[in-house]
Write an enzyme that holds these catalytic residues in place. Structure first.
Site, mmCIF file in Angstrom:
data_model
loop_
_atom_site.group_PDB
_atom_site.id
_atom_site.type_symbol
_atom_site.label_atom_id
_atom_site.label_comp_id
_atom_site.label_asym_id
_atom_site.label_seq_id
_atom_site.Cartn_x
_atom_site.Cartn_y
_atom_site.Cartn_z
ATOM 1 N N CYS A 123 39.354 34.951 40.842
ATOM 2 C CA CYS A 123 40.729 34.789 40.351
ATOM 3 C C CYS A 123 41.496 33.734 41.128
ATOM 4 O O CYS A 123 42.445 33.160 40.622
ATOM 5 C CB CYS A 123 41.505 36.090 40.481
ATOM 6 S SG CYS A 123 40.756 37.420 39.594
ATOM 7 N N GLU A 131 34.584 41.054 34.413
ATOM 8 C CA GLU A 131 34.081 41.007 35.785
ATOM 9 C C GLU A 131 33.378 42.315 36.166
ATOM 10 O O GLU A 131 32.353 42.294 36.851
ATOM 11 C CB GLU A 131 35.245 40.711 36.745
ATOM 12 C CG GLU A 131 34.786 40.140 38.067
ATOM 13 C CD GLU A 131 35.884 39.358 38.794
ATOM 14 O OE1 GLU A 131 36.702 38.705 38.115
ATOM 15 O OE2 GLU A 131 35.905 39.408 40.030
ATOM 16 N N CYS A 133 48.626 36.882 45.841
ATOM 17 C CA CYS A 133 49.469 35.948 45.081
ATOM 18 C C CYS A 133 50.954 36.188 45.313
ATOM 19 O O CYS A 133 51.777 35.286 45.179
ATOM 20 C CB CYS A 133 49.206 36.095 43.594
ATOM 21 S SG CYS A 133 47.464 36.092 43.185
ATOM 22 N N SER A 187 31.901 35.231 40.821
ATOM 23 C CA SER A 187 31.994 35.629 39.418
ATOM 24 C C SER A 187 32.238 34.397 38.551
ATOM 25 O O SER A 187 33.016 33.516 38.914
ATOM 26 C CB SER A 187 33.149 36.609 39.243
ATOM 27 O OG SER A 187 33.522 36.667 37.888
ATOM 28 N N GLU A 221 30.067 42.175 34.632
ATOM 29 C CA GLU A 221 29.231 41.271 35.421
ATOM 30 C C GLU A 221 28.711 41.979 36.675
ATOM 31 O O GLU A 221 27.525 41.887 37.023
ATOM 32 C CB GLU A 221 30.082 40.057 35.815
ATOM 33 C CG GLU A 221 29.338 38.877 36.350
ATOM 34 C CD GLU A 221 30.308 37.705 36.655
ATOM 35 O OE1 GLU A 221 31.542 37.910 36.641
ATOM 36 O OE2 GLU A 221 29.807 36.598 36.901
ATOM 37 N N GLU A 274 36.128 21.529 33.535
ATOM 38 C CA GLU A 274 35.350 22.641 32.949
ATOM 39 C C GLU A 274 36.267 23.630 32.253
ATOM 40 O O GLU A 274 35.822 24.395 31.407
ATOM 41 C CB GLU A 274 34.577 23.464 33.978
ATOM 42 C CG GLU A 274 33.998 22.799 35.161
ATOM 43 C CD GLU A 274 35.034 22.515 36.224
ATOM 44 O OE1 GLU A 274 35.488 21.356 36.245
ATOM 45 O OE2 GLU A 274 35.390 23.408 37.004
ATOM 46 N N LYS A 291 46.920 26.533 41.314
ATOM 47 C CA LYS A 291 46.704 26.656 39.867
ATOM 48 C C LYS A 291 46.984 25.343 39.132
ATOM 49 O O LYS A 291 46.457 25.112 38.050
ATOM 50 C CB LYS A 291 47.579 27.761 39.282
ATOM 51 C CG LYS A 291 47.320 29.133 39.874
ATOM 52 C CD LYS A 291 46.342 29.963 39.073
ATOM 53 C CE LYS A 291 46.072 31.301 39.744
ATOM 54 N NZ LYS A 291 44.812 31.911 39.316
#
Ligand code: SF4
Ligand code: SF4
Ligand code: FES
Lengths: 162, 571
Positions: free
Chosen positions: B298, B278, B502, B318, B281, B365, B357
């Site tokens: 994320c 990342e 999280c 991202s 990127e 994908e 998740k």
């Protein structure tokens, strides 16, 4: 849709919601799903909240009314005269529950608290006609009477599906 | 300061405090249901009523402010009777399912029934009968168990500002549901699970993945491996009565081994890997000045939100897979090859603090040749059930270490679990990747903490990077407005859907204490502080994987395995 309905009301103003919904219902006869979404975007509220408001008030309907509206009085006098049985008979005859519309859109069935015709309890109304001192055995006849009228009205396309 | 009397105790309270808060300061607990800390009271449930001298009616203490000389009784017969009646009415209109309920022994309705000694069915009658909604990959809605406290509605509308669920209908047919009572899967819901965390009953719960996990562990042909998200190690202890913020990494690893996992890996490894990809990127985009600001990827809740509400910014997100997906993808490519395993034989289980998740791992994908990168996701709460089922006595477990190479990590990875952590970890490495030298600064305190939006500017030579951290999806619209206003050019923005990150995810232990979340965060920063290496680019295992496999961050192979794409899912 008819965007001019929305344009009459200020954007992002939550207090405009109820008058806006009333106006939509005036226009469409009920609150169609896509229009409810547009209304939600217009006043800047989540669709869910708008849907909550629309289902909270009895004045709003989310499904179009059938051609014939049957109202069953469930007021005290009618209750004493077994209007529950009348309602049950209608639900069975039409194969829907109170608050629903038949698939052929011929009948809507509603429950009301008091029609104000207690002297002829139990009473129902179909559109603008009243039927009093009913017994369960009368129901089929009444339903047939209004089903028969239907034939002249063309809904050929819809019927083909079924 | 205001002086009042509660249950004959003199209490000094601050002006503006509610009776409920004042009572709490002297150790008097008043039950609540609709009350949610930090949000305006609705006064809907009435379970918190108290008697106040001079008032004819009982007063809802969660909504009523204290005043000078007030005399309050929180425990009169009248108060207890009326609370008990409320509980009895709720219980009677609730399935009598306790023995088979996922919230058995962790249910506020059950607690209240016990507290007020409900011992008989006084109000038998018709009770509501709503269908269960199992349409989403992450959440189950069981409105028959709903007591209409409205906490989920308020979290979803006022905190998360998603507005997926609300009160619908009225009176006896009231129900908390989606528009047109459709499945959650087709609603605006981002599956963050914040509503589960606040629900007093099991009306909202995660979709369990325990069966597939236990079956796989019993299977002879599958090679079951597991990975643990950073946030889980700092919260799981709470389920075993350890002080909040206890780091239980060592026990977790040995516990998972006992369950029969062949290998126990650390999502933190992939977090370091994410930073390499990342940050690279980011640097490319800044150099080319395209698709800025770059948003982190994320958090699948944020990704789902953007796909639904802001398809115009999908190019800015991202393309990095989220860490546990990267870990899974690496396990089924690099690791499989190294170990001579077939990718289809490896079964990757992720232990996550998150409900989204589950949905994420099912996205097509995030698979290769129809083999998903991650096969099953279980939440922190489900892990406890798994341990219990297997008879693992967690408190007495010895400490153990992760398997390698996908178990090695730096301090930078540990703080991924908290709001601002991904950004901080990225900044630590961006400086190195641009200049070839480590920055002097390692702690970026201005993007830590619990503010809604946190901003900072990083100077690297002539380059000035404006970064921002969005703490909770409810603040993302404000951020997007800021970006669109053009008042400042932003380069990099972290978004976490759950407030706090999280660590406060929808899969975490169910609690009502903000203090716990703060302690969990501390634990993660502590892991970072004590780590031998605190910069992702110093992770030796990550270096090796680039040497042996990916060549360099952002390489063709890295893109094939570690990156993904997004889709416009707006209406
Ligand atoms: S999961 Fe999140 S978005 Fe979905 S209903 Fe619950 S709080 Fe709202
Ligand atoms: S689903 Fe849970 S949190 Fe939401 S209103 Fe019902 S009981 Fe309360
Ligand atoms: S907690 Fe006070 S009215 Fe519900």
């Amino acid at each position: 849709m008819n965007t001019n309905v929305l344009e009459k009301f200020p954007q992002n103003d939550r207090s405009a919601l109820i008058p806006l919904l009333q106006e939509i219902q005036e226009n469409y006869g009920y609150l169609p799903e896509e229009v409810l979404q547009q209304a939600a975007d217009h006043v800047g509220m989540p669709l869910c909240t708008v849907y909550g408001v629309a289902t909270f008030y009895n004045q709003f309907r989310l499904i179009p009314l059938g051609e014939n509206v049957i109202r069953v009085c469930r007021g005290t006098a009618c209750h004493v005269k077994s209007s529950a049985n009348i309602l049950f008979a209608l639900e069975t005859a039409l194969n829907i529950k109170a608050g629903q519309t038949t698939r052929d859109k011929l009948f809507s069935l509603e429950v009301v608290s008091c029609i104000g015709a207690c002297s002829i309890a139990p009473v129902i109304s179909v559109n603008d006609e009243y039927f009093g001192r009913l017994a369960v055995k009368d129901i089929d006849k009444i339903v047939k009477k209004y089903s028969a009228r239907k034939v002249s009205v063309s809904t050929a396309n819809e019927n083909q599906e079924s | 300061m205001i002086e009042l009397t509660i249950n004959n105790i003199k209490v000094k309270a601050e002006e503006g405090m509610t009776i409920l808060e004042a009572a709490k300061t002297v150790g008097i607990s008043v039950p609540t249901l609709c009350h949610l800390k930090d949000l305006n009271p609705t006064g809907a449930c009435r379970i918190c009523v108290v008697e106040v001298e001079g008032f004819k009616n009982l007063i809802p203490s969660c909504a009523y402010p204290v005043s000078e000389g007030m005399v309050v009784d929180t425990n009169s017969n009248r108060v207890r009777r009326s609370r008990k009646t409320i509980v009895e009415l709720l219980v009677e209109n609730h399935p009598q399912d306790c023995l088979i309920c996922v919230r058995n022994k962790n249910c506020e309705l059950q607690d209240l029934s016990e507290r007020y000694s409900v011992r008989e069915h006084r109000f038998a009658g018709e009770s509501k009968n709503h269908a269960i909604d199992i349409s989403s990959a992450s959440l189950e809605r069981d409105p028959a168990k709903c007591i209409l406290c409205g906490r989920c509605v308020r979290i979803c509308n006022e905190v998360q500002k998603v507005g997926a669920i609300d009160f619908v209908n009225r009176g006896f047919s009231s129900i908390v549901t989606t528009p047109y009572n459709k499945g959650l899967n087709v609603s605006d819901c981002i599956l963050c699970g914040q509503c589960i965390i606040v629900c007093p009953t099991a009306a909202l719960r995660e979709k369990s993945s325990l069966k597939i996990v236990t079956n796989t562990l019993a299977s002879k042909t599958k090679y079951a491996v597991v990975q643990i998200a950073p946030a889980v190690r700092a919260s799981l202890g709470e389920e075993y009565n350890m002080p909040a913020g206890t780091d239980v990494t060592g026990k977790l690893v040995s516990g998972l081994r006992r369950l029969g996992f062949k290998k126990v890996f650390d999502t933190n490894f992939a977090a370091d890997l994410t930073i390499m990809e990342e940050a690279t990127e980011l640097i490319h985009r800044v150099q080319k000045n395209e698709n800025l600001p770059l948003f982190t990827s994320c958090c699948p809740g944020w990704v789902k939100y953007a796909e639904g509400k802001h398809p115009e910014i999908l190019d800015n997100i991202s393309t990095c897979k989220s860490p546990h997906e990267m870990e899974g993808a690496v396990l089924k490519s690099y690791y499989a090859r190294k170990m001579g395993l077939k990718p289809e034989d490896i079964f990757v289980v992720s232990i996550m603090p998150c409900t989204v998740k589950k949905y994420e791992s099912a996205r097509s994908e995030l698979s290769k040749d129809s083999i998903p990168d991650v096969d099953a996701v279980i939440t922190t709460r489900e892990l406890v059930r798994l341990f219990n089922m297997a008879g693992v006595d967690f408190t007495d477990l010895p400490d153990d270490e992760f398997d390698n190479p996908l178990g090695e990590s730096t301090g930078a990875a540990a703080i991924f679990g908290t709001s601002g952590g991904v950004m901080e970890a990225a900044l630590r490495s961006a400086v190195f990747l641009i200049t070839g030298k480590n920055s002097d600064n390692i702690e970026y305190t201005e993007i830590r903490g619990n503010r809604d939006i946190k901003e900072s500017t990083l100077k690297i030579g002539d380059l000035e990077l404006n970064v921002a951290v969005v703490n909770g999806i409810g603040n993302v619209e404000t951020m997007i407005k800021k970006i669109n206003s053009g008042e400042k050019k932003y380069h990099f923005i972290e978004v976490m859907a759950c407030p706090g990150g999280c660590i406060n995810g929808g899969g975490q232990p169910i609690h009502q204490k903000t203090e716990n979340v703060i302690k969990r965060v501390k634990a993660l920063y502590e892991i970072d502080r004590l780590a031998t290496s605190r910069r992702s680019h110093e992770n030796e295992a990550v270096k090796t994987i680039y040497k042996e496999y990916f060549e360099e961050p952002g390489s063709h192979l890295a893109h094939e395995i570690l990156h993904t794409e997004y889709f416009d899912r707006s209406r």
